[in-house]
Scaffold this motif. Sequence first.
Motif, PDB file in Angstrom:
ATOM      1  N   ILE A 110       2.333   6.173   4.341  1.00 33.02           N
ATOM      2  CA  ILE A 110       1.343   5.226   3.845  1.00 33.02           C
ATOM      3  C   ILE A 110       1.721   4.771   2.435  1.00 33.02           C
ATOM      4  O   ILE A 110       1.694   3.563   2.129  1.00 33.02           O
ATOM      5  CB  ILE A 110      -0.065   5.851   3.841  1.00 33.02           C
ATOM      6  CG1 ILE A 110      -0.548   6.074   5.271  1.00 33.02           C
ATOM      7  CG2 ILE A 110      -1.050   4.950   3.081  1.00 33.02           C
ATOM      8  CD1 ILE A 110      -1.872   6.819   5.370  1.00 33.02           C
ATOM      9  N   ARG A 111       2.095   5.721   1.589  1.00 40.03           N
ATOM     10  CA  ARG A 111       2.431   5.404   0.204  1.00 40.03           C
ATOM     11  C   ARG A 111       3.631   4.458   0.138  1.00 40.03           C
ATOM     12  O   ARG A 111       3.632   3.486  -0.626  1.00 40.03           O
ATOM     13  CB  ARG A 111       2.717   6.691  -0.568  1.00 40.03           C
ATOM     14  CG  ARG A 111       2.945   6.471  -2.066  1.00 40.03           C
ATOM     15  CD  ARG A 111       2.863   7.773  -2.847  1.00 40.03           C
ATOM     16  NE  ARG A 111       3.784   8.770  -2.320  1.00 40.03           N
ATOM     17  CZ  ARG A 111       3.389   9.865  -1.665  1.00 40.03           C
ATOM     18  NH1 ARG A 111       2.098  10.102  -1.426  1.00 40.03           N
ATOM     19  NH2 ARG A 111       4.286  10.743  -1.219  1.00 40.03           N
ATOM     20  N   VAL A 112       4.634   4.730   0.964  1.00 45.05           N
ATOM     21  CA  VAL A 112       5.839   3.887   0.970  1.00 45.05           C
ATOM     22  C   VAL A 112       5.505   2.469   1.435  1.00 45.05           C
ATOM     23  O   VAL A 112       5.913   1.479   0.815  1.00 45.05           O
ATOM     24  CB  VAL A 112       6.928   4.508   1.868  1.00 45.05           C
ATOM     25  CG1 VAL A 112       8.077   3.515   2.075  1.00 45.05           C
ATOM     26  CG2 VAL A 112       7.442   5.800   1.252  1.00 45.05           C
ATOM     27  N   ARG A 113       4.736   2.347   2.509  1.00 49.29           N
ATOM     28  CA  ARG A 113       4.420   1.030   3.054  1.00 49.29           C
ATOM     29  C   ARG A 113       3.488   0.243   2.140  1.00 49.29           C
ATOM     30  O   ARG A 113       3.589  -0.981   2.031  1.00 49.29           O
ATOM     31  CB  ARG A 113       3.843   1.166   4.465  1.00 49.29           C
ATOM     32  CG  ARG A 113       4.941   1.511   5.478  1.00 49.29           C
ATOM     33  CD  ARG A 113       4.435   1.788   6.864  1.00 49.29           C
ATOM     34  NE  ARG A 113       3.685   0.682   7.460  1.00 49.29           N
ATOM     35  CZ  ARG A 113       3.278   0.687   8.729  1.00 49.29           C
ATOM     36  NH1 ARG A 113       3.576   1.728   9.516  1.00 49.29           N
ATOM     37  NH2 ARG A 113       2.593  -0.319   9.225  1.00 49.29           N
ATOM     38  N   VAL A 114       2.588   0.942   1.475  1.00 47.18           N
ATOM     39  CA  VAL A 114       1.695   0.282   0.518  1.00 47.18           C
ATOM     40  C   VAL A 114       2.506  -0.293  -0.640  1.00 47.18           C
ATOM     41  O   VAL A 114       2.304  -1.444  -1.052  1.00 47.18           O
ATOM     42  CB  VAL A 114       0.617   1.244   0.002  1.00 47.18           C
ATOM     43  CG1 VAL A 114      -0.087   0.668  -1.234  1.00 47.18           C
ATOM     44  CG2 VAL A 114      -0.404   1.535   1.093  1.00 47.18           C
ATOM     45  N   GLN A 115       3.435   0.498  -1.157  1.00 47.74           N
ATOM     46  CA  GLN A 115       4.277   0.021  -2.258  1.00 47.74           C
ATOM     47  C   GLN A 115       5.117  -1.175  -1.823  1.00 47.74           C
ATOM     48  O   GLN A 115       5.265  -2.146  -2.575  1.00 47.74           O
ATOM     49  CB  GLN A 115       5.166   1.158  -2.763  1.00 47.74           C
ATOM     50  CG  GLN A 115       4.407   2.239  -3.516  1.00 47.74           C
ATOM     51  CD  GLN A 115       5.297   3.411  -3.906  1.00 47.74           C
ATOM     52  OE1 GLN A 115       6.431   3.549  -3.415  1.00 47.74           O
ATOM     53  NE2 GLN A 115       4.789   4.265  -4.780  1.00 47.74           N
ATOM     54  N   GLU A 116       5.676  -1.112  -0.628  1.00 46.05           N
ATOM     55  CA  GLU A 116       6.470  -2.228  -0.109  1.00 46.05           C
ATOM     56  C   GLU A 116       5.632  -3.500  -0.001  1.00 46.05           C
ATOM     57  O   GLU A 116       6.078  -4.589  -0.367  1.00 46.05           O
ATOM     58  CB  GLU A 116       7.060  -1.870   1.256  1.00 46.05           C
ATOM     59  CG  GLU A 116       8.154  -0.812   1.220  1.00 46.05           C
ATOM     60  CD  GLU A 116       8.608  -0.410   2.604  1.00 46.05           C
ATOM     61  OE1 GLU A 116       9.645   0.283   2.702  1.00 46.05           O
ATOM     62  OE2 GLU A 116       7.945  -0.783   3.593  1.00 46.05           O
ATOM     63  N   MET A 117       4.401  -3.332   0.484  1.00 45.42           N
ATOM     64  CA  MET A 117       3.549  -4.502   0.675  1.00 45.42           C
ATOM     65  C   MET A 117       3.096  -5.090  -0.654  1.00 45.42           C
ATOM     66  O   MET A 117       3.029  -6.314  -0.819  1.00 45.42           O
ATOM     67  CB  MET A 117       2.344  -4.132   1.545  1.00 45.42           C
ATOM     68  CG  MET A 117       1.519  -5.327   1.996  1.00 45.42           C
ATOM     69  SD  MET A 117       2.500  -6.643   2.781  1.00 45.42           S
ATOM     70  CE  MET A 117       3.222  -5.752   4.165  1.00 45.42           C
ATOM     71  N   LEU A 118       2.786  -4.243  -1.618  1.00 47.87           N
ATOM     72  CA  LEU A 118       2.396  -4.743  -2.935  1.00 47.87           C
ATOM     73  C   LEU A 118       3.557  -5.480  -3.613  1.00 47.87           C
ATOM     74  O   LEU A 118       3.342  -6.437  -4.351  1.00 47.87           O
ATOM     75  CB  LEU A 118       1.892  -3.598  -3.816  1.00 47.87           C
ATOM     76  CG  LEU A 118       0.519  -3.032  -3.423  1.00 47.87           C
ATOM     77  CD1 LEU A 118       0.143  -1.855  -4.311  1.00 47.87           C
ATOM     78  CD2 LEU A 118      -0.558  -4.117  -3.499  1.00 47.87           C
ATOM     79  N   GLU A 119       4.768  -5.048  -3.344  1.00 49.28           N
ATOM     80  CA  GLU A 119       5.936  -5.788  -3.841  1.00 49.28           C
ATOM     81  C   GLU A 119       5.981  -7.177  -3.215  1.00 49.28           C
ATOM     82  O   GLU A 119       6.239  -8.171  -3.893  1.00 49.28           O
ATOM     83  CB  GLU A 119       7.225  -5.020  -3.508  1.00 49.28           C
ATOM     84  CG  GLU A 119       7.442  -3.752  -4.313  1.00 49.28           C
ATOM     85  CD  GLU A 119       8.020  -4.025  -5.691  1.00 49.28           C
ATOM     86  OE1 GLU A 119       8.397  -5.195  -5.953  1.00 49.28           O
ATOM     87  OE2 GLU A 119       8.085  -3.085  -6.495  1.00 49.28           O
ATOM     88  N   LEU A 120       5.716  -7.240  -1.910  1.00 48.78           N
ATOM     89  CA  LEU A 120       5.783  -8.515  -1.203  1.00 48.78           C
ATOM     90  C   LEU A 120       4.733  -9.507  -1.694  1.00 48.78           C
ATOM     91  O   LEU A 120       4.998 -10.709  -1.775  1.00 48.78           O
ATOM     92  CB  LEU A 120       5.611  -8.299   0.306  1.00 48.78           C
ATOM     93  CG  LEU A 120       6.840  -7.828   1.085  1.00 48.78           C
ATOM     94  CD1 LEU A 120       6.473  -7.560   2.530  1.00 48.78           C
ATOM     95  CD2 LEU A 120       7.959  -8.862   1.014  1.00 48.78           C
ATOM     96  N   VAL A 121       3.535  -9.004  -2.019  1.00 45.23           N
ATOM     97  CA  VAL A 121       2.479  -9.907  -2.493  1.00 45.23           C
ATOM     98  C   VAL A 121       2.483 -10.037  -4.015  1.00 45.23           C
ATOM     99  O   VAL A 121       1.550 -10.554  -4.615  1.00 45.23           O
ATOM    100  CB  VAL A 121       1.083  -9.462  -1.996  1.00 45.23           C
ATOM    101  CG1 VAL A 121       1.019  -9.479  -0.482  1.00 45.23           C
ATOM    102  CG2 VAL A 121       0.700  -8.099  -2.553  1.00 45.23           C
ATOM    103  N   ARG A 122       3.559  -9.553  -4.634  1.00 47.39           N
ATOM    104  CA  ARG A 122       3.802  -9.700  -6.069  1.00 47.39           C
ATOM    105  C   ARG A 122       2.754  -8.991  -6.929  1.00 47.39           C
ATOM    106  O   ARG A 122       2.281  -9.509  -7.936  1.00 47.39           O
ATOM    107  CB  ARG A 122       3.870 -11.188  -6.444  1.00 47.39           C
ATOM    108  CG  ARG A 122       4.923 -11.954  -5.643  1.00 47.39           C
ATOM    109  CD  ARG A 122       4.797 -13.443  -5.833  1.00 47.39           C
ATOM    110  NE  ARG A 122       5.597 -14.180  -4.848  1.00 47.39           N
ATOM    111  CZ  ARG A 122       5.515 -15.489  -4.629  1.00 47.39           C
ATOM    112  NH1 ARG A 122       4.675 -16.210  -5.349  1.00 47.39           N
ATOM    113  NH2 ARG A 122       6.257 -16.068  -3.719  1.00 47.39           N
ATOM    114  N   LEU A 123       2.397  -7.773  -6.481  1.00 49.21           N
ATOM    115  CA  LEU A 123       1.484  -6.928  -7.255  1.00 49.21           C
ATOM    116  C   LEU A 123       2.051  -5.511  -7.407  1.00 49.21           C
ATOM    117  O   LEU A 123       1.345  -4.523  -7.172  1.00 49.21           O
ATOM    118  CB  LEU A 123       0.109  -6.861  -6.578  1.00 49.21           C
ATOM    119  CG  LEU A 123      -0.750  -8.121  -6.599  1.00 49.21           C
ATOM    120  CD1 LEU A 123      -2.027  -7.912  -5.791  1.00 49.21           C
ATOM    121  CD2 LEU A 123      -1.083  -8.542  -8.021  1.00 49.21           C
TER     122      LEU A 123
END
Length: 330
Positions: A110-123
Amino acid sequence: MVAVVLQNLTRRFGKVVAVSDLSLEIAAGELVALLGPSGCGKSTTLRMIAGLLSPTGGDIRFGDRSVLAVPAERRGAVLVFQKHLLFPHMTVGENVGFGLRMRGLRQKEIRVRVQEMLELVRLPGFEQRRAHELSGGQQQRVALARGLVVRPAVLLLDEPLANLDANLRMEMRELIRSLQQALKMTAIFVTHDQEEAVMLADRIALLFDGVLQQFDRPRAFYERPRSARIARFFRNENFLHGRKECARTVCGVIHLAAGGGEEHPDGEYLLTVRPEEVRIADTQVENSIRAQVLAAVYMGTYMQLLLDVEGQQWRVHGPADGCYPVGSVL
């Protein structure tokens, strides 16, 4: 990626028909806009696709499979609402990872995917912030990330940019388009903004009063609207009545370019001319029309002119540095 097929989809609320016999075939990986004025049935259609409303009639298929009997949480579709609906007691990271926790994923993943997604949405680095510490645009990005992190087959967006100011809307449009292409997912979004639909969508489904009017590429709504009402919805109020042979109109003969109507039969017709397609000329040239200036408004990059053309009011764009006194004849 999955195709979405709506077949004769209908939804009634008592005697009111919100959506009537709607059929659409949305290709896998395509971004489609459901466009129309308030009350036309576009959000109702989106909620039926998401599984939040049951249709009165018709079918919804994801690929070759009907999803009418599939509950919303199992359809593989995620709906992002106009209001962000973030959990105020959770951090950004907890909000984005909520759907993954409900699916029983381990905390590390969960932590890895959350970080990846926040990178994608520029946060990046926003995991520990709370919703009240974010701007409206940031909250909308978090809501988008929360929907995308579960890797849905179909992304549904219900006027996600309506509450943002002009600059943020432009930024979010670019972000949504880039994410949809990067993640290669099928997406359907609802909007009443023609500009937004044209900028984002591969194709646009225009609805009036619950009925599909035209399903086409954005350019077609400008160049080949199927009715005067569609042309007006795309901000074109300039029309000429005439007959097809020789393109004879009330303003004289209009010469049509190749592809300008020769596939249509002869007879009465209605010609529409967009404001930006009219050129102010000093001399008589082909397709010249005389008009009187009723009003002129400076719009920054152009002058918006209100003209009298044979008793009809036309809106035309002229050069920003032009002089157009009221009452003068062009």
